[in-house]
Scaffold this active site. Structure first.
Site, short mmCIF file in Angstrom:
data_model
loop_
_atom_site.label_atom_id
_atom_site.label_comp_id
_atom_site.label_asym_id
_atom_site.label_seq_id
_atom_site.Cartn_x
_atom_site.Cartn_y
_atom_site.Cartn_z
N SER A 160 0.81 -1.23 0.00
CA SER A 160 0.00 0.00 0.00
C SER A 160 0.84 1.27 0.00
O SER A 160 0.31 2.35 -0.27
CB SER A 160 -0.93 0.01 1.21
OG SER A 160 -0.19 0.13 2.42
N LYS A 164 0.85 4.69 6.73
CA LYS A 164 0.32 5.55 5.68
C LYS A 164 1.00 6.92 5.78
O LYS A 164 1.72 7.22 6.71
CB LYS A 164 -1.20 5.75 5.81
CG LYS A 164 -2.02 4.47 5.92
CD LYS A 164 -2.09 3.69 4.63
CE LYS A 164 -2.94 2.42 4.79
NZ LYS A 164 -2.82 1.53 3.61
#
Length: 271
Positions: A68, A132
């Site tokens: 990701s 993230k």
């Protein structure tokens, strides 16, 4: 003729005198070995205590479990995360799963590995953590997309070209579904660098939440953030430090205080 008891006694004393240096050497050797073992145990215990303290208060290493954050981070990279100091927009942070973002995972690791991860000898496998990039801080208005197809923060377009995932010269879009939100107090808005492989904040703006209004689970509580990533420490050919992308220097602070609850002005299902 057998010796008398008076004649035998001095011989017994002589034997005892001859054995005394041997016993002394054995005692000395035993004491030295005992001292070495004690010192070794103290060193090991001290090292474990220091390692645990460092992991708890200073820094912790995590293994990247997914794609990701490509190409910034690759699968199985070892990332060092600092636990002191603040983080800001643009930082890559590790945080605890805020609201069941991750599916249930049954850990198969042994108790020994779990203990070694806890004290910091082994890096955390991160099955209950995510990593993230922070796009919006409390009070920030984050929208997508501008006329140029970019994410904006407080009205300023982000140039994300230096970290968004690309393959064979083609870069993924900053987002494919429009949204317009104001980040609530004590929360952050996060997105993965590989937008097509990251189920991040923008993907959860229409989710029903048990603890708040729809979409509230899209925002990560600041208290859940472990810290900012400072370096890739393994494998060796991936050694690198993180720097804040220049585009975030142009983002102004929000004009209004952060609201108590998220303001979701526009959100559509999907990412």
């Amino acid at each position: 003729m057998s010796p008398s008891s008076d004649e035998a006694e001095p011989h017994a004393e002589e034997a005892t005198d001859r054995d005394e240096p041997t016993r002394t050497r054995r005692t000395s050797t035993t004491r030295r070995l005992g001292g070495i073992l004690t010192e070794g145990v103290l060193i090991i215990v001290g090292a474990l205590v220091i390692s645990t303290l460092l992991r708890t208060f200073v820094a912790q290493m995590f293994i990247i479990p997914s794609g990701s954050m490509e190409n910034t981070l690759q699968l199985n990279d070892r990332v060092l995360v600092t636990k002191f100091g603040d983080f800001q927009r643009g930082d890559v942070v590790v945080f605890e799963d805020p609201a069941n973002w991750l599916p249930p995972v049954e850990r198969s690791d042994s108790p020994v590995r779990g203990a070694l991860e806890f004290i910091g000898v082994l890096p955390s496998t991160g099955v209950e953590h995510l990593i993230k990039r922070v796009i919006g801080m409390p009070g920030d208005r984050v929208t997508c997309c501008s006329d140029d197809g970019r994410v904006t923060v407080n009205g300023v377009e982000l140039d994300e070209s230096n970290y968004l995932y690309s393959s064979q010269g083609v870069q993924v879009a900053p987002a494919t579904v429009p949204f317009d939100v104001v980040v609530p107090a004590d929360h952050v808005f996060v997105m993965g660098d590989h937008r097509n492989q990251s189920a991040d904040s923008r993907c959860r703006l229409t989710e029903i939440s048990q603890d708040g209004p729809p979409g509230s689970s899209a925002f990560v509580p600041v208290e859940k953030v472990v810290g900012a990533s400072v370096a890739i420490v393994a494998p060796l050919d991936r050694l690198a430090t993180f720097r804040l992308p220049d585009t975030y220097a142009d983002v102004p602070e929000p004009e209004l205080p952060a609201p108590a609850e998220a303001e979701i002005k526009l959100a559509r299902p999907g990412c």
